[in-house]
Structure formats: structure tokens, C-alpha cells
Design a protein around this motif. Structure first.
Motif, PDB file in Angstrom:
ATOM      1  N   VAL A 120       0.837  -1.197   0.000  1.00 15.46           N
ATOM      2  CA  VAL A 120       0.000   0.000   0.000  1.00 15.46           C
ATOM      3  C   VAL A 120       0.875   1.251   0.000  1.00 15.46           C
ATOM      4  O   VAL A 120       0.644   2.183  -0.775  1.00 15.46           O
ATOM      5  CB  VAL A 120      -0.972   0.000   1.212  1.00 15.46           C
ATOM      6  N   ASP A 121       1.902   1.269   0.845  1.00 11.61           N
ATOM      7  CA  ASP A 121       2.783   2.439   0.937  1.00 11.61           C
ATOM      8  C   ASP A 121       3.459   2.742  -0.401  1.00 11.61           C
ATOM      9  O   ASP A 121       3.672   3.899  -0.740  1.00 11.61           O
ATOM     10  CB  ASP A 121       3.845   2.226   2.012  1.00 11.61           C
ATOM     11  N   LYS A 122       3.784   1.702  -1.152  1.00 13.64           N
ATOM     12  CA  LYS A 122       4.474   1.889  -2.437  1.00 13.64           C
ATOM     13  C   LYS A 122       3.529   2.200  -3.590  1.00 13.64           C
ATOM     14  O   LYS A 122       3.939   2.779  -4.592  1.00 13.64           O
ATOM     15  CB  LYS A 122       5.279   0.630  -2.785  1.00 13.64           C
ATOM     16  N   ASN A 123       2.260   1.811  -3.466  1.00 18.77           N
ATOM     17  CA  ASN A 123       1.357   1.871  -4.615  1.00 18.77           C
ATOM     18  C   ASN A 123       0.156   2.799  -4.492  1.00 18.77           C
ATOM     19  O   ASN A 123      -0.479   3.086  -5.507  1.00 18.77           O
ATOM     20  CB  ASN A 123       0.843   0.458  -4.938  1.00 18.77           C
ATOM     21  N   LEU A 124      -0.176   3.235  -3.293  1.00 23.57           N
ATOM     22  CA  LEU A 124      -1.359   4.071  -3.101  1.00 23.57           C
ATOM     23  C   LEU A 124      -0.980   5.384  -2.426  1.00 23.57           C
ATOM     24  O   LEU A 124      -0.074   5.420  -1.598  1.00 23.57           O
ATOM     25  CB  LEU A 124      -2.401   3.358  -2.235  1.00 23.57           C
ATOM     26  N   LYS A 125      -1.710   6.412  -2.780  1.00 21.97           N
ATOM     27  CA  LYS A 125      -1.600   7.687  -2.067  1.00 21.97           C
ATOM     28  C   LYS A 125      -2.754   7.714  -1.066  1.00 21.97           C
ATOM     29  O   LYS A 125      -3.908   7.523  -1.454  1.00 21.97           O
ATOM     30  CB  LYS A 125      -1.705   8.847  -3.043  1.00 21.97           C
ATOM     31  N   TYR A 126      -2.438   7.947   0.194  1.00 21.26           N
ATOM     32  CA  TYR A 126      -3.486   7.955   1.207  1.00 21.26           C
ATOM     33  C   TYR A 126      -3.135   8.892   2.346  1.00 21.26           C
ATOM     34  O   TYR A 126      -1.967   9.187   2.578  1.00 21.26           O
ATOM     35  CB  TYR A 126      -3.757   6.543   1.725  1.00 21.26           C
TER      36      TYR A 126
END
Length: 174
Positions: A120-126
């Protein structure tokens, strides 16, 4: 974002891959009323219902709204459970996990969610990750806390089995 269908995550002991109908029997057999005690969903009443649920998960993956992964033991590909990141098309995705009864107590949940959070940290902006859990589910609470999760709010809701859940929503920041 990479093709969600081909997501394959690995840790020391685990392999996480996109859910498919291949796992319908395992999900139906292992997603029991005991497993769902502290969860919102209830167990499927038939294999057909499980297959429909998995097809819905696949559709959500294709729509890029949710990513549901099966958790397998790396050495023998034994099915252990499912983890997911939902609402990936928002700035507040939600993490979730369940493991079959025989996989409890070995640290598989923490290992699987850690690997998923790295993806998630590498692939999504949140802004933050949401991790809702029933107060009584201490092992799942420890997973959220191991990732730096902080309690944001507490609430109650009735799950699909008609039981009261006493929920805590953890927020996990990058």
C-alpha cells in the motif's frame, strides 16, 4: 498502480496473491461462525454463496476499488486466510484480515498485514489507513498497534449475524 490481478506479495513464510474461485472451497470451509465472531460479515450458507462473494471481490479488483488476497504458507501453499485493502480508490483505504482457526497464534496475521501495508505504501496515495476491529479481538488489535495504529474512534454496530460489535477504529499513518 500495477495490474491488481498480478499482485503477488511475499514474506519470509507467506505468499499473498489475488483471490480467485480456486479458493472457494477453502473459504467456504474455513470462514466459520467462530471466525466471524468479531467481524461484520457472516459465513456463507452454501458454496454457491461463497462463489458469488468471490466473484464480487474479483469485480471490485477489476474496478480498482478493493484488493483481496489469499494468504498461503510459502513452503506448501496451504490456505491460511484472506487479507484485503478496501476503498483503494479513496484517501482512506481500510485494512482487514481473517485467518482460519488452525492458523491462529503463529504471527501469520501480523506478517500478512505488514507485507500488505508495504505494498500500500508503495502503490497508493493515502492520508491514513483505517483498521476497524472489535475491542475483544486482542490479536487483531495487536496487529494494528504493531503498525503504529492509533485509536481514532469507538462505535457499536450490529453485524450480519445479528451480534453487537464493540468496534475501535485504528488509524495507521505512513
Amino acid at each position: 498502480m500495477e495490474n491488481l490481478e498480478t499482485v503477488l506479495l511475499e514474506s519470509k513464510r507467506l505468499m499473498l496473491q489475488a483471490i480467485s474461485l480456486e479458493y472457494a472451497d477453502s473459504v467456504f470451509r474455513e470462514f466459520t461462525s467462530e471466525i466471524t465472531t468479531f467481524m461484520y460479515p457472516k459465513p456463507a450458507q452454501s458454496i454457491r454463496e461463497t462463489e458469488k462473494i468471490i466473484k464480487d471481490m474479483i469485480q471490485q479488483r477489476e474496478n480498482k476499488t478493493d484488493l483481496v488476497l489469499v494468504i498461503l504458507k510459502k513452503d506448501n501453499l496451504e490456505f491460511l486466510g484472506i487479507c484485503e485493502v478496501g476503498a483503494i480508490d479513496t484517501d482512506t483505504p481500510e485494512l482487514g484480515i481473517w485467518l482460519k482457526k488452525l492458523a491462529h497464534g503463529f504471527g501469520f496475521g501480523r506478517e500478512a498485514i505488514s507485507v500488505l501495508k508495504n505494498w500500500v505504501d508503495k502503490n497508493l496515495k493515502y492520508n491514513y489507513l483505517s483498521y476497524p476491529v472489535d475491542k475483544r479481538n486482542i490479536p487483531s488489535r495487536k496487529i494494528a498497534e504493531s503498525l503504529g495504529g492509533r485509536v481514532f474512534r469507538e462505535f457499536q454496530q450490529i453485524n450480519n449475524s445479528g451480534n453487537l460489535l464493540d468496534e475501535i477504529e485504528y488509524r495507521i499513518y505512513k
